[in-house]
Write an enzyme that holds these catalytic residues in place. Structure first.
Site, mmCIF file in Angstrom:
data_model
loop_
_atom_site.group_PDB
_atom_site.id
_atom_site.type_symbol
_atom_site.label_atom_id
_atom_site.label_comp_id
_atom_site.label_asym_id
_atom_site.label_seq_id
_atom_site.Cartn_x
_atom_site.Cartn_y
_atom_site.Cartn_z
ATOM 1 N N LEU A 555 1.874 0.430 -0.784
ATOM 2 C CA LEU A 555 1.577 0.338 0.640
ATOM 3 C C LEU A 555 2.842 0.357 1.499
ATOM 4 O O LEU A 555 2.779 0.122 2.688
ATOM 5 C CB LEU A 555 0.802 -0.968 0.915
ATOM 6 C CG LEU A 555 -0.469 -1.163 0.089
ATOM 7 C CD1 LEU A 555 -1.100 -2.503 0.425
ATOM 8 C CD2 LEU A 555 -1.448 -0.043 0.351
ATOM 9 N N LEU A 726 2.251 4.647 1.990
ATOM 10 C CA LEU A 726 2.022 5.838 1.180
ATOM 11 C C LEU A 726 0.524 6.037 0.989
ATOM 12 O O LEU A 726 -0.041 7.070 1.332
ATOM 13 C CB LEU A 726 2.733 5.677 -0.172
ATOM 14 C CG LEU A 726 2.324 6.658 -1.269
ATOM 15 C CD1 LEU A 726 2.680 8.077 -0.870
ATOM 16 C CD2 LEU A 726 2.966 6.276 -2.587
ATOM 17 N N ASP A 727 -0.111 5.021 0.392
ATOM 18 C CA ASP A 727 -1.556 5.055 0.147
ATOM 19 C C ASP A 727 -2.085 3.655 0.438
ATOM 20 O O ASP A 727 -1.945 2.772 -0.402
ATOM 21 C CB ASP A 727 -1.823 5.454 -1.299
ATOM 22 C CG ASP A 727 -3.303 5.453 -1.661
ATOM 23 O OD1 ASP A 727 -4.128 5.194 -0.765
ATOM 24 O OD2 ASP A 727 -3.619 5.698 -2.832
ATOM 25 N N PRO A 728 -2.606 3.450 1.660
ATOM 26 C CA PRO A 728 -2.963 4.425 2.698
ATOM 27 C C PRO A 728 -1.809 4.727 3.645
ATOM 28 O O PRO A 728 -0.981 3.867 3.923
ATOM 29 C CB PRO A 728 -4.092 3.712 3.443
ATOM 30 C CG PRO A 728 -3.726 2.261 3.326
ATOM 31 C CD PRO A 728 -3.081 2.087 1.990
#
Length: 1000
Positions: A555, A726-728
């Protein structure tokens, strides 16, 4: 009249078979795992179960047809019942019996094994690539089935030539009944030998599984009858769960800023609350299942019907218990009668001859048989009770080889292989049940039903004497050898077939008979134990859905993207203007930051940075390099000071975000609060920011608790920005970019897959998990317990956390150098709306790991190492146990030797093959679970294991990490053409600088 009566009997049988098909279909549907449904497996299992139940349920038809030829009141044959008509009835029944028994044998010995290997041969990757054809799969399954074909041939050859009933010196062989039994040809002998062997094998299984289920089924009804409705349970559980978690937060807050942590009293209370939370979470899940949440209309309808009859569940349990006891007593009385009064003992498998001790079930059947189909209804209930007892026994014990569990039978979670294996076992047990019912529960009924004969002297051989006064009426039996009995009595075909087996192959008969006493003993033991002890639930059911910890590594958001969003965060205009032309990174960034703050000097800007994770340091460095004053706040001052060491413009403080007053005081001092703490605490930070009119940024998913604050955020006039890691984060940007491009061109997104993995670079992945920890090992392992929900082919699917690793599949990225597996992560369904792709039928967001990871994790789970229960032997001690000693205690091994540990692991975890077993055992050895090294005790199996994993699987100084993110779009263009488009990010970390996670 005779034709009408016979037709009605067969019509009733047809109705019962229709009912049996429905029962078999529902059984297979409810027990098979939804995500692994196979049409072939389902059809074979339904057909097999129908066939074996049809065999069992033919006996009342058999009894009714042969009994219809006589008048039990007069003890004589009816006028229409000539020898030719009776022989025709018997012949018809023989054809049906032989057909069903042959079908049962073929299904059990050939069809199911072939189906098992057919399913095992399926290679999803090869099928998708087109390298596996139906022919190659068929041949692969047939190769393994040839062994079973050879077994069938051997069985029938042995049965064809084996000598039978050599010892015929007993007086019983002169009886007409036994003479007829021995008048069989070699083909019939082969069939009776094969079925006799299957009955005996089935009896050995039946004495364990059916006996246990016979006791547990009524008790389960009684103990599982709910006291409150599902909605009430849901509401009460939700309230209790909220109170529990609130109390946990209070206790954890007490230790904030304290180097000593919780007191021993608070620690004990917190441990108790954690255990209670797991129970409440499980209860919440069960309540959702009980209310039919996420179920289809069929299941919901069934639950509505079940709710109507719920008050009768307790009463039904008691009725079943009484019924089981009556059956048990009947079998015991018949067993004693046979052991004492059998006319031939072991020579004919303890055939009784005639009833000497009346048993209640036999009496009920004989009396009710006079009014067909009353006896059929009772018989159907009896057979289904035996059948479902067998199912309950398998579900309770599991499918085992000795002490090793091969498969687990669970409603909604049974794999196709387990279902096929369970069907074979049910087939064998059904044959054993057939013997038990006909020979032990109701032997008189099974042989002759209500038939009687008039025992008066005959004037000539074909005479039928008058017995209207009932003084000379005798029940038909095997030992009734008078001419009057021969003229009237006709034994049922089913019982004659079983007697043929026990007479011709007396070994089978003796084993089957004495095994019934084992059945009675097992039932009694299990029944008594179950009355005083609640059965232990399966591990998967008691394991709680662990509370998620923030996966900070995935994250993180720092560096090159932070400046681009700072204007939105602070609410200042983003007038970037032109750079000073110097061209250096620092100068350009400094100029950008000044413009973000409206041209003002950034030295007047302040930020509160909450957290102490791995991503805090890069964020701190970036901000201070751009002259932002940063206050780093952690619960422990030491952690904050470590982060701020040698960083100009950074200040360390101790802060508990659950202390509202202290949090407000710090938030009030800054322009923006950056929350990099676990996501559960973000709402507390946002509430404080609302009160103090300060903007907030997090890298976490927007949680429901944050959404609830949206109105207050708008009224306060502040910005709260989430999901910018990055993700999310990056994944959103590239997903929306492609989706917008496709939509603007008139195309549609038919399928969207997004998988991301934070991993060690391939050269640094040399360990059993193929993983290294740049964040909390505990958080990573607990994250594997999160339920996954996604959209696939237009249907919403949900995978419970404990089963997540079982759905991991090889994932092809298009780059053959990466051997990834992928599994779904969290809830992907909201992205249909968030990404504006209502046309998509498949939406899956998931996680990437290296191949081998899921199998290793599943074994660790099955061993019990993810348990959060406190164990005395794992508590901190001056003399901690060695790892092999701790492992032995955790998995209940007989000793700490590697051999015994391996055996214990094999009993808890089912390996796919020997290669996988060798690899996983070697991996456990590498971790150190078999070693003499002392453990790092952390009270629970999970935390103790994590302490070792973080030590052995940390990144080395020269090792780099890898981030791999890929979107895969299935696109239908406006002209009807289809395209598969991928968007891929592959980034490596710098061992001398930031990791890939921190850079992104």
């Amino acid at each position: 009249m005779a034709l009408i009566q016979s037709t009605l009997i067969w019509v009733v049988y047809a109705v019962v078979i229709a009912l049996v098909i429905a029962i078999a279909s529902i059984f297979v549907y409810l027990y098979q795992s939804p995500r692994e449904r196979s049409a072939t497996v389902s059809i074979v299992c339904i057909f097999t179960l129908t066939s074996l139940l049809a065999t069992l349920l033919l006996l009342p038809v058999d009894v009714a047809l042969v009994s219809s030829t006589t008048s039990s009141k007069l003890g004589r044959r009816k006028d229409w019942a000539t020898d030719a008509r009776v022989d025709n009835i018997v012949y018809t029944l023989k054809i049906v019996y032989y057909a069903l028994y042959s079908l049962d044998a073929v299904l059990c010995l050939l069809v199911i094994p072939f189906t098992y290997f057919w399913y095992e041969e399926y290679d999803e990757v090869a099928a998708e690539e087109g390298t596996q054809t139906i022919g190659s799969r068929f041949w692969g399954a047939l190769k393994y089935t040839l062994a079973f074909i050879a077994l069938v041939i051997i069985l029938f050859l042995v049965g064809f030539f084996v000598p039978v009933a050599r010892d015929r010196s007993g007086a019983h062989y002169s009886l007409d009944y036994f003479k007829r039994i021995l008048e069989e040809n070699h083909g019939e002998r082969a069939l009776t030998f094969a079925i006799g062997l299957l009955i005996t094998v089935g009896t050995l299984i039946y004495v364990l599984y059916t006996a246990a289920g016979f006791a547990l089924l009524p008790v389960a009804f009684i103990k599982s009858a709910p006291a409150i409705s599902a909605p009430t349970l849901t509401a009460n559980t939700a309230s209790a769960l909220e109170q529990n978690r609130e109390r946990q937060r209070q206790l954890e807050g007490r230790s904030a800023g304290s180097s000593e942590g919780l007191s021993s009293k608070d620690r004990r209370e917190l441990d108790a609350l954690v255990r209670e939370e797991r129970t409440l979470v499980r209860r919440e899940r069960l309540a959702a299942e009980a209310s039919g949440e996420h179920s289809n209309w069929l299941v919901k309808t069934w639950m509505k019907i079940e709710a109507v009859f719920r008050p009768l569940k307790l009463l039904g349990g008691f009725v079943l218990m009484i019924f089981a006891i009556v059956v048990w007593v009947s079998m015991l009385l018949t067993g004693i009668d046979k052991a004492k009064n059998s006319i031939c003992k072991t020579h004919c498998g303890y055939i009784l001859g005639h009833i000497n001790i009346v048993n209640p079930m036999n009496w009920i059947f004989v009396k009710s048989a006079k009014i067909f189909p009353i006896d059929y209804v009772i018989f159907l209930i009896l057979v289904l009770f035996f059948f479902f007892s067998s199912v309950v026994g398998m579900a309770s014990i599991g499918i085992r080889f000795l002490w090793l569990r091969l498969f687990q039978i669970r409603s909604g979670h049974t794999s196709p292989q387990a279902l096929l294996m369970g069907t074979v076992m049910l087939t064998l047990m059904a044959l054993a049940i057939n013997y038990a019912v006909a020979m032990m529960v109701a032997p008189q009924y099974a042989h002759y039903g209500p038939q009687t004969y008039c025992d008066k002297p005959l004037r000539h051989p074909t005479d039928q004497p008058d017995c209207r006064e009932h003084r000379k009426l005798r029940p038909c039996s095997e030992t009734a050898d008078s001419q009057a009995a021969r003229n009237v009595c006709t034994a049922s075909v089913g019982s004659t077939f079983l007697d043929t087996i026990t007479v011709n192959f007396s070994f089978f008969g003796a084993v089957d008979f004495w095994a019934q006493f084992v059945f009675l003993a097992v039932y009694l033991i299990v029944f008594v134990v179950s009355l005083f002890r609640v059965p232990k639930l399966d591990q998967y059911e008691v394991e709680a859905d662990a509370e998620e910890e923030e996966e900070e590594g995935l994250l993180a958001s720092t560096g090159r993207r932070f400046g681009a969003t700072w204007g939105d965060i602070t609410g200042r205009p983003k007038d970037y203007g032109s750079s000073n032309g110097q061209g250096t990174r620092h100068t350009a960034t400094e100029s950008k930051m000044q413009k973000i703050f409206g041209g003002k000097s950034t030295t007047s800007k302040k930020a509160l940075l909450l957290g102490a994770g791995f991503v805090v340091k890069p964020t701190l460095t970036f901000l201070t390099e751009n002259d932002v004053e940063v206050t780093v706040a952690c619960r422990t001052l030491e952690s904050a000071q470590k982060l701020c060491k040698d960083v100009k413009g950074a200040k360390a403080i101790s802060l508990d975000v659950q202390n509202e007053e202290a949090l407000d005081a710090e938030v009030e001092k800054v322009d923006v609060a950056i929350s990099l703490i676990p996501y559960t605490f973000h709402p507390l930070v946002i509430k404080s920011a609302i009160r103090k009119k300060v903007n907030v940024v997090t890298t976490s998913y927007t949680s429901p608790a944050m959404v609830e604050l949206e109105k207050d955020i708008q009224e306060a006039g502040i910005t709260v920005m989430n999901e910018i890691g990055l993700d999310p984060g990056i994944d959103h940007l590239y997903a929306v970019k492609t989706i917008d491009e496709v939509h603007k061109a008139g195309g549609k997104i038919k399928s969207f897959l997004s998988y991301c993995g934070g991993l060690p670079a391939p050269e640094a992945s040399a360990n059993p998990l193929g993983y290294k920890f740049s964040w909390s090992a505990r958080g990573m392992l607990l994250a594997l317990g999160n339920t996954a929900k996604f959209l696939k082919n237009g249907k919403t699917e949900e995978i419970p956390g404990p089963e997540l690793m079982s759905v991991a599949k090889p994932y092809s990225t298009g780059y053959t150098g990466f051997a990834f597996v992928a599994y779904p992560n969290r809830d992907s369904t909201p992205f249909k709306e968030k990404y504006s792709i209502p046309e998509a039928s498949t939406i899956i967001r998931g996680t990437l790991r290296y191949a081998g990871f899921p199998e290793m994790i599943r074994c660790v789970v099955d061993m019990g190492f993810l348990s959060q229960d406190t164990q005395e032997f794992l508590k901190p001690s001056p003399n901690p146990l060695t790892w092999k000693e701790a492992t032995a205690k955790i998995i209940s091994a007989t000793s700490s030797s590697e051999q015994d540990l391996t055996w214990a692991i094999s009993s808890k975890h089912s390996f796919a093959n020997t290669d996988e077993k060798s690899r996983i055992i070697a991996g456990l050895r590498w971790i150190g679970l078999f070693s003499s090294d002392p453990i790092i005790p952390r009270s629970t199996p999970l935390d103790t294991l994590c302490a070792t994993l973080e030590k052995k699987m940390a990144y080395g100084d020269e090792e780099r990490d890898l981030v791999f993110l890929q979107h895969k779009f299935e696109i239908e263009h406006a002209d009807g053409k289809n395209e598969t488009r991928t968007s891929t990010l592959c980034e490596y970390g710098d061992p001398k600088g930031y990791s890939a996670m921190a850079k992104l």
